[in-house]
Design a protein around this motif. Structure first.
Motif, mmCIF file in Angstrom:
data_model
loop_
_atom_site.group_PDB
_atom_site.id
_atom_site.type_symbol
_atom_site.label_atom_id
_atom_site.label_comp_id
_atom_site.label_asym_id
_atom_site.label_seq_id
_atom_site.Cartn_x
_atom_site.Cartn_y
_atom_site.Cartn_z
ATOM 1 N N MET A 36 -29.102 -16.623 -17.149
ATOM 2 C CA MET A 36 -30.545 -16.554 -17.206
ATOM 3 C C MET A 36 -31.108 -16.147 -15.849
ATOM 4 S SD MET A 36 -32.740 -16.731 -19.436
ATOM 5 C CE MET A 36 -33.686 -17.699 -20.496
ATOM 6 N N LEU A 37 -30.506 -16.671 -14.788
ATOM 7 C CA LEU A 37 -30.934 -16.325 -13.438
ATOM 8 C C LEU A 37 -30.752 -14.832 -13.185
ATOM 9 C CD1 LEU A 37 -31.926 -17.376 -10.682
ATOM 10 C CD2 LEU A 37 -29.539 -17.747 -10.090
ATOM 11 N N THR A 38 -29.674 -14.265 -13.683
ATOM 12 C CA THR A 38 -29.403 -12.842 -13.485
ATOM 13 C C THR A 38 -30.429 -11.983 -14.218
ATOM 14 O OG1 THR A 38 -27.057 -13.358 -13.328
ATOM 15 C CG2 THR A 38 -27.635 -11.063 -13.668
ATOM 16 N N VAL A 39 -30.778 -12.367 -15.429
ATOM 17 C CA VAL A 39 -31.794 -11.629 -16.181
ATOM 18 C C VAL A 39 -33.125 -11.701 -15.437
ATOM 19 C CG1 VAL A 39 -33.094 -11.520 -18.333
ATOM 20 C CG2 VAL A 39 -30.632 -11.955 -18.392
ATOM 21 N N THR B 163 -23.623 -6.061 -14.619
ATOM 22 C CA THR B 163 -22.235 -6.509 -14.523
ATOM 23 C C THR B 163 -22.157 -7.965 -14.072
ATOM 24 O OG1 THR B 163 -21.523 -4.251 -14.101
ATOM 25 C CG2 THR B 163 -19.975 -5.992 -13.523
ATOM 26 N N VAL B 164 -23.054 -8.385 -13.190
ATOM 27 C CA VAL B 164 -23.100 -9.802 -12.795
ATOM 28 C C VAL B 164 -23.375 -10.666 -14.025
ATOM 29 C CG1 VAL B 164 -24.362 -11.526 -11.442
ATOM 30 C CG2 VAL B 164 -23.745 -9.332 -10.397
ATOM 31 N N MET B 165 -24.293 -10.217 -14.880
ATOM 32 C CA MET B 165 -24.596 -10.966 -16.103
ATOM 33 C C MET B 165 -23.367 -11.048 -17.006
ATOM 34 S SD MET B 165 -27.214 -10.059 -19.210
ATOM 35 C CE MET B 165 -26.202 -8.662 -19.668
ATOM 36 N N LEU B 166 -22.656 -9.927 -17.156
ATOM 37 C CA LEU B 166 -21.440 -9.953 -17.970
ATOM 38 C C LEU B 166 -20.404 -10.899 -17.369
ATOM 39 C CD1 LEU B 166 -20.971 -6.215 -19.010
ATOM 40 C CD2 LEU B 166 -21.858 -8.111 -20.378
ATOM 41 N N LEU B 167 -20.280 -10.896 -16.050
ATOM 42 C CA LEU B 167 -19.338 -11.801 -15.385
ATOM 43 C C LEU B 167 -19.724 -13.254 -15.679
ATOM 44 C CD1 LEU B 167 -17.820 -11.363 -11.911
ATOM 45 C CD2 LEU B 167 -18.536 -13.591 -12.671
ATOM 46 N N ALA B 168 -21.001 -13.562 -15.608
ATOM 47 C CA ALA B 168 -21.447 -14.929 -15.913
ATOM 48 C C ALA B 168 -21.094 -15.310 -17.344
ATOM 49 C CB ALA B 168 -22.951 -15.061 -15.670
ATOM 50 N N LEU B 169 -21.258 -14.378 -18.274
ATOM 51 C CA LEU B 169 -20.900 -14.654 -19.671
ATOM 52 C C LEU B 169 -19.402 -14.865 -19.827
ATOM 53 C CD1 LEU B 169 -23.249 -12.117 -21.487
ATOM 54 C CD2 LEU B 169 -23.503 -14.611 -21.382
ATOM 55 N N VAL B 170 -18.607 -14.085 -19.109
ATOM 56 C CA VAL B 170 -17.149 -14.255 -19.142
ATOM 57 C C VAL B 170 -16.780 -15.636 -18.619
ATOM 58 C CG1 VAL B 170 -14.967 -13.471 -18.111
ATOM 59 C CG2 VAL B 170 -16.601 -11.799 -19.007
ATOM 60 N N VAL B 171 -17.405 -16.058 -17.530
ATOM 61 C CA VAL B 171 -17.104 -17.374 -16.942
ATOM 62 C C VAL B 171 -17.505 -18.502 -17.896
ATOM 63 C CG1 VAL B 171 -17.698 -18.949 -15.051
ATOM 64 C CG2 VAL B 171 -17.172 -16.557 -14.562
ATOM 65 N N ILE C 70 -12.790 -8.203 -15.911
ATOM 66 C CA ILE C 70 -13.198 -8.114 -17.320
ATOM 67 C C ILE C 70 -14.636 -7.626 -17.423
ATOM 68 C CG2 ILE C 70 -13.694 -9.492 -19.387
ATOM 69 C CD1 ILE C 70 -11.200 -11.207 -18.576
ATOM 70 N N ALA C 71 -15.512 -8.165 -16.588
ATOM 71 C CA ALA C 71 -16.913 -7.738 -16.601
ATOM 72 C C ALA C 71 -17.033 -6.265 -16.227
ATOM 73 C CB ALA C 71 -17.739 -8.612 -15.651
ATOM 74 N N LEU C 72 -16.276 -5.848 -15.233
ATOM 75 C CA LEU C 72 -16.310 -4.444 -14.823
ATOM 76 C C LEU C 72 -15.782 -3.542 -15.936
ATOM 77 C CD1 LEU C 72 -16.834 -2.282 -12.705
ATOM 78 C CD2 LEU C 72 -14.571 -2.795 -11.742
ATOM 79 N N ALA C 73 -14.690 -3.941 -16.558
ATOM 80 C CA ALA C 73 -14.132 -3.145 -17.660
ATOM 81 C C ALA C 73 -15.127 -3.023 -18.810
ATOM 82 C CB ALA C 73 -12.820 -3.768 -18.140
ATOM 83 N N ALA C 74 -15.807 -4.110 -19.129
ATOM 84 C CA ALA C 74 -16.803 -4.070 -20.207
ATOM 85 C C ALA C 74 -17.965 -3.154 -19.831
ATOM 86 C CB ALA C 74 -17.299 -5.487 -20.514
ATOM 87 N N TYR D 225 -21.724 -0.597 -11.103
ATOM 88 C CA TYR D 225 -21.103 -1.699 -11.843
ATOM 89 C C TYR D 225 -20.030 -2.358 -10.987
ATOM 90 C CZ TYR D 225 -23.292 0.335 -16.038
ATOM 91 O OH TYR D 225 -24.177 0.826 -16.958
ATOM 92 N N ALA D 226 -19.288 -1.552 -10.246
ATOM 93 C CA ALA D 226 -18.262 -2.106 -9.347
ATOM 94 C C ALA D 226 -18.900 -2.946 -8.247
ATOM 95 C CB ALA D 226 -17.421 -0.973 -8.751
ATOM 96 N N VAL D 227 -20.053 -2.520 -7.752
ATOM 97 C CA VAL D 227 -20.782 -3.320 -6.755
ATOM 98 C C VAL D 227 -21.158 -4.673 -7.355
ATOM 99 C CG1 VAL D 227 -22.951 -3.474 -5.439
ATOM 100 C CG2 VAL D 227 -21.630 -1.343 -5.443
ATOM 101 N N GLY D 228 -21.652 -4.660 -8.587
ATOM 102 C CA GLY D 228 -22.008 -5.913 -9.254
ATOM 103 C C GLY D 228 -20.809 -6.812 -9.473
ATOM 104 N N ALA D 229 -19.683 -6.218 -9.872
ATOM 105 C CA ALA D 229 -18.461 -7.009 -10.075
ATOM 106 C C ALA D 229 -17.995 -7.622 -8.767
ATOM 107 C CB ALA D 229 -17.358 -6.134 -10.675
ATOM 108 N N ALA D 230 -18.058 -6.864 -7.682
ATOM 109 C CA ALA D 230 -17.647 -7.389 -6.375
ATOM 110 C C ALA D 230 -18.572 -8.508 -5.915
ATOM 111 C CB ALA D 230 -17.616 -6.262 -5.343
ATOM 112 N N ALA D 231 -19.874 -8.318 -6.079
ATOM 113 C CA ALA D 231 -20.830 -9.357 -5.689
ATOM 114 C C ALA D 231 -20.620 -10.619 -6.526
ATOM 115 C CB ALA D 231 -22.258 -8.843 -5.837
ATOM 116 N N GLY D 232 -20.441 -10.439 -7.828
ATOM 117 C CA GLY D 232 -20.199 -11.590 -8.699
ATOM 118 C C GLY D 232 -18.911 -12.304 -8.360
ATOM 119 N N TRP D 233 -17.873 -11.533 -8.037
ATOM 120 C CA TRP D 233 -16.596 -12.116 -7.630
ATOM 121 C C TRP D 233 -16.772 -12.960 -6.375
ATOM 122 C CZ3 TRP D 233 -13.886 -10.749 -3.093
ATOM 123 C CH2 TRP D 233 -12.652 -11.382 -2.944
#
Length: 119
Positions: A1-4, A28-36, A50-54, A93-101
């Motif tokens: 929700m915070l990401t949205v 991608t950060v939102m997808l990562l949060a959903l994966v977690v 996984i978030a990056l691949a999606a 998307y890769a930037v978002g995945a890295a930040a989320g990681w």
């Protein structure tokens, strides 16, 4: 929700490339949060992958007519799938995945440290 909320806030205060590519990273950060949430035991690196691949899968799907057609019929589909392929999105998307990681890793270390102190 915070990401949205961050994505909507970004769109409210920024325009152009900042809003567009920042939104891509936050997607991608939102997808990562959903994966977690769905698989909390995954390592931060695996969740980010996984978030990056999606994200990349959705972007490459835009090379077909499917997302554009669904986007014409539904606002939700347009928000989730987009409609037009844009190669620079892949990097953001890769930037978002890295930040989320990084955030996920830091939070996990913090929780482990707090758990050790509680013992």
């Amino acid at each position: 929700m915070l990401t949205v909320g961050a994505g909507l806030g970004l769109r409210a205060v920024a325009a152009g490339d900042v809003a567009k590519y920042g939104g891509d990273a936050l997607y991608t950060v939102m997808l990562l949060a959903l994966v977690v949430v769905a698989a909390p035991r995954l390592s931060p690196a695996r969740a980010a992958a996984i978030a990056l691949a999606a994200s990349w899968a959705v972007e490459f799907l835009q090379l077909t007519a499917v997302p554009a057609e669904l986007s014409r019929r539904s606002t939700l589909a347009r928000l989730l799938l987009g409609s037009t392929f844009n190669a620079p999105d892949l990097a953001w998307y890769a930037v978002g995945a890295a930040a989320g990681w990084l955030v996920h890793s830091a939070l996990r270390r913090r929780r482990r440290g707090a758990g050790a102190l509680a013992r």
